[in-house]
Design a protein around this motif. Structure first.
Motif, PDB file in Angstrom:
ATOM      1  N   ARG A 106       0.837  -1.198   0.000  1.00 12.68           N
ATOM      2  CA  ARG A 106       0.000   0.000   0.000  1.00 12.68           C
ATOM      3  C   ARG A 106       0.874   1.251   0.000  1.00 12.68           C
ATOM      4  O   ARG A 106       1.757   1.405   0.855  1.00 12.68           O
ATOM      5  N   VAL A 107       0.638   2.117  -0.971  1.00 10.64           N
ATOM      6  CA  VAL A 107       1.417   3.352  -1.134  1.00 10.64           C
ATOM      7  C   VAL A 107       0.460   4.538  -1.208  1.00 10.64           C
ATOM      8  O   VAL A 107      -0.741   4.370  -1.439  1.00 10.64           O
ATOM      9  N   PRO A 108       0.979   5.761  -1.032  1.00  9.64           N
ATOM     10  CA  PRO A 108       0.090   6.925  -1.091  1.00  9.64           C
ATOM     11  C   PRO A 108      -0.542   7.136  -2.459  1.00  9.64           C
ATOM     12  O   PRO A 108      -1.669   7.610  -2.557  1.00  9.64           O
ATOM     13  N   ASP A 109       0.162   6.784  -3.534  1.00  8.50           N
ATOM     14  CA  ASP A 109      -0.328   7.062  -4.883  1.00  8.50           C
ATOM     15  C   ASP A 109       0.301   6.067  -5.852  1.00  8.50           C
ATOM     16  O   ASP A 109       1.508   6.111  -6.100  1.00  8.50           O
ATOM     17  N   ALA A 153       4.066   6.067  -7.661  1.00 12.90           N
ATOM     18  CA  ALA A 153       4.956   4.927  -7.446  1.00 12.90           C
ATOM     19  C   ALA A 153       5.346   4.279  -8.771  1.00 12.90           C
ATOM     20  O   ALA A 153       6.512   3.929  -8.977  1.00 12.90           O
ATOM     21  N   ALA A 154       4.381   4.110  -9.681  1.00 16.33           N
ATOM     22  CA  ALA A 154       4.682   3.498 -10.968  1.00 16.33           C
ATOM     23  C   ALA A 154       5.645   4.351 -11.779  1.00 16.33           C
ATOM     24  O   ALA A 154       6.562   3.830 -12.443  1.00 16.33           O
ATOM     25  N   LYS A 155       5.464   5.652 -11.719  1.00 21.18           N
ATOM     26  CA  LYS A 155       6.381   6.551 -12.421  1.00 21.18           C
ATOM     27  C   LYS A 155       7.790   6.423 -11.859  1.00 21.18           C
ATOM     28  O   LYS A 155       8.786   6.387 -12.599  1.00 21.18           O
ATOM     29  N   LYS A 156       7.899   6.320 -10.542  1.00 23.84           N
ATOM     30  CA  LYS A 156       9.195   6.179  -9.896  1.00 23.84           C
ATOM     31  C   LYS A 156       9.848   4.852 -10.266  1.00 23.84           C
ATOM     32  O   LYS A 156      11.074   4.782 -10.463  1.00 23.84           O
ATOM     33  N   VAL A 157       9.050   3.787 -10.374  1.00 21.93           N
ATOM     34  CA  VAL A 157       9.577   2.478 -10.801  1.00 21.93           C
ATOM     35  C   VAL A 157      10.308   2.613 -12.125  1.00 21.93           C
ATOM     36  O   VAL A 157      11.445   2.145 -12.301  1.00 21.93           O
ATOM     37  N   HIS A 182      -0.407  -0.585  -4.503  1.00 21.37           N
ATOM     38  CA  HIS A 182      -1.856  -0.406  -4.363  1.00 21.37           C
ATOM     39  C   HIS A 182      -2.099   0.865  -3.565  1.00 21.37           C
ATOM     40  O   HIS A 182      -1.438   1.101  -2.561  1.00 21.37           O
ATOM     41  N   SER A 183      -3.014   1.696  -4.045  1.00 25.28           N
ATOM     42  CA  SER A 183      -3.393   2.885  -3.277  1.00 25.28           C
ATOM     43  C   SER A 183      -4.905   3.015  -3.248  1.00 25.28           C
ATOM     44  O   SER A 183      -5.611   2.549  -4.146  1.00 25.28           O
ATOM     45  N   GLU A 241      -8.332   7.560  -0.276  1.00 24.64           N
ATOM     46  CA  GLU A 241      -8.027   8.332   0.928  1.00 24.64           C
ATOM     47  C   GLU A 241      -6.521   8.452   1.184  1.00 24.64           C
ATOM     48  O   GLU A 241      -6.097   9.208   2.051  1.00 24.64           O
ATOM     49  N   ASP A 242      -5.704   7.691   0.409  1.00 28.65           N
ATOM     50  CA  ASP A 242      -4.260   7.759   0.604  1.00 28.65           C
ATOM     51  C   ASP A 242      -3.624   8.946  -0.094  1.00 28.65           C
ATOM     52  O   ASP A 242      -2.468   9.301   0.195  1.00 28.65           O
ATOM     53  N   MET A 243      -4.316   9.533  -1.061  1.00 31.37           N
ATOM     54  CA  MET A 243      -3.720  10.595  -1.850  1.00 31.37           C
ATOM     55  C   MET A 243      -3.213  11.738  -0.960  1.00 31.37           C
ATOM     56  O   MET A 243      -3.928  12.221  -0.074  1.00 31.37           O
TER      57      MET A 243
END
Length: 273
Positions: free
Chosen positions: A219-222, A226-230, A264-265, A268-270
């Motif tokens: 679980r990540v904030p966004d 995260a995908a862009k960072k990957v 997965h985000s 409410e994590d944004m």
């Protein structure tokens, strides 16, 4: 490691639960690079555990250990096994669990004892996915509550016969059926739970997926960030980010060494993290 679980009726805070996903371990050919990658993508820190010829690294999330990492053993690398994540499922008796797995058509690959950690059965299910049944020496890691940011939130098994796989795992660990989703040409996605929280799903893998395996979601904030960072850090986004039922987003990825994982985000994590 603390146990903040709301115990199921058959358990107490001092017993070892059956069927809890309690540890996630990365076997990689470059631990230093992996530590940097996951630190950037997920936000984990690392710590060290024990001493020996093969260092063992801990994944730290907000000061708590949630998993581990070690160099891919030579006996695996020499046979062509690539970097990968392994999941651990808790059991009060690793030997009994291994025997039961064999009686259900599984295979015991290895029994391992680690001082002050516990006893582990490295198992292969009848359809060739590998996992570890873990009998801890002390308190069982993890919890059964809703996953928080930086924790593993979902696990899914891609296999050749999800119904046969479900029969094996549900009998071995006592997991219960949850919702079932019809994905059209992709077939059925069978979700499951242990206690109150959904844990993951089973489905038949597509022809282009070469092996049956478990995939772990964090679980990540966004998921988009995260995908862009990957990609920026040399990994690969295999699928997504895409919306899933309930309004969340997921992305399935490979790290730069080739180990598969997913993020997965939730809405409410944004903006958190």
């Amino acid at each position: 490691m603390s146990d903040t679980t709301a115990a199921t009726p058959a358990e107490s805070a001092t017993t070892t639960p059956t069927g809890r996903f309690c540890w996630h371990e990365l076997l990689t050919n470059d631990p230093e690079a992996a530590a940097t990658f996951y630190g950037e993508v997920i936000g984990w820190g690392t710590g060290e555990w024990g001493e020996g010829e093969t260092p063992y690294h801990l994944w730290m999330n907000q000061g708590m250990p949630i998993g581990g990492m070690m160099a891919l053993p030579e006996h695996l690398a020499s046979t062509g096994v690539p970097p990968h994540w392994l999941l651990y499922v808790s059991t009060p008796d690793a030997d009994a669990c291994a025997a039961k797995a064999e009686s259900l058509g599984g295979t015991v690959l290895e029994m391992v004892d680690v001082d002050q950690v516990g006893r582990m059965a490295v198992l292969k299910d009848p359809l060739d996915a590998v996992f570890i049944a873990y009998q801890p020496s002390d308190v069982t890691p993890g919890h059964d509550e809703l996953a928080q940011l930086g924790e593993f939130s979902w696990r899914e098994l891609a296999t050749t016969d999800w119904e046969a796989a479900w029969a094996f795992y549900s009998e071995l660990f006592g997991w219960q059926e949850a919702d079932r989703m019809d994905m059209g040409e992709a077939g059925i996605y069978q979700m499951f739970h242990r206690g109150a929280q959904p844990l993951g799903g089973f489905y038949n893998r597509p022809p282009e997926m070469p092996v049956s395996a478990w995939l772990n979601y964090v679980r990540v904030p966004d998921a988009f960030t995260a995908a862009k960072k990957v990609t920026e850090l040399g990994g690969t986004v295999l699928n997504g980010p895409m919306e899933v039922p309930g309004g969340g987003f997921i992305a399935q990825c490979l790290d730069p060494q080739g180990a598969a994982f997913a993020v997965h985000s939730e809405p409410e994590d944004m903006g958190r993290g």
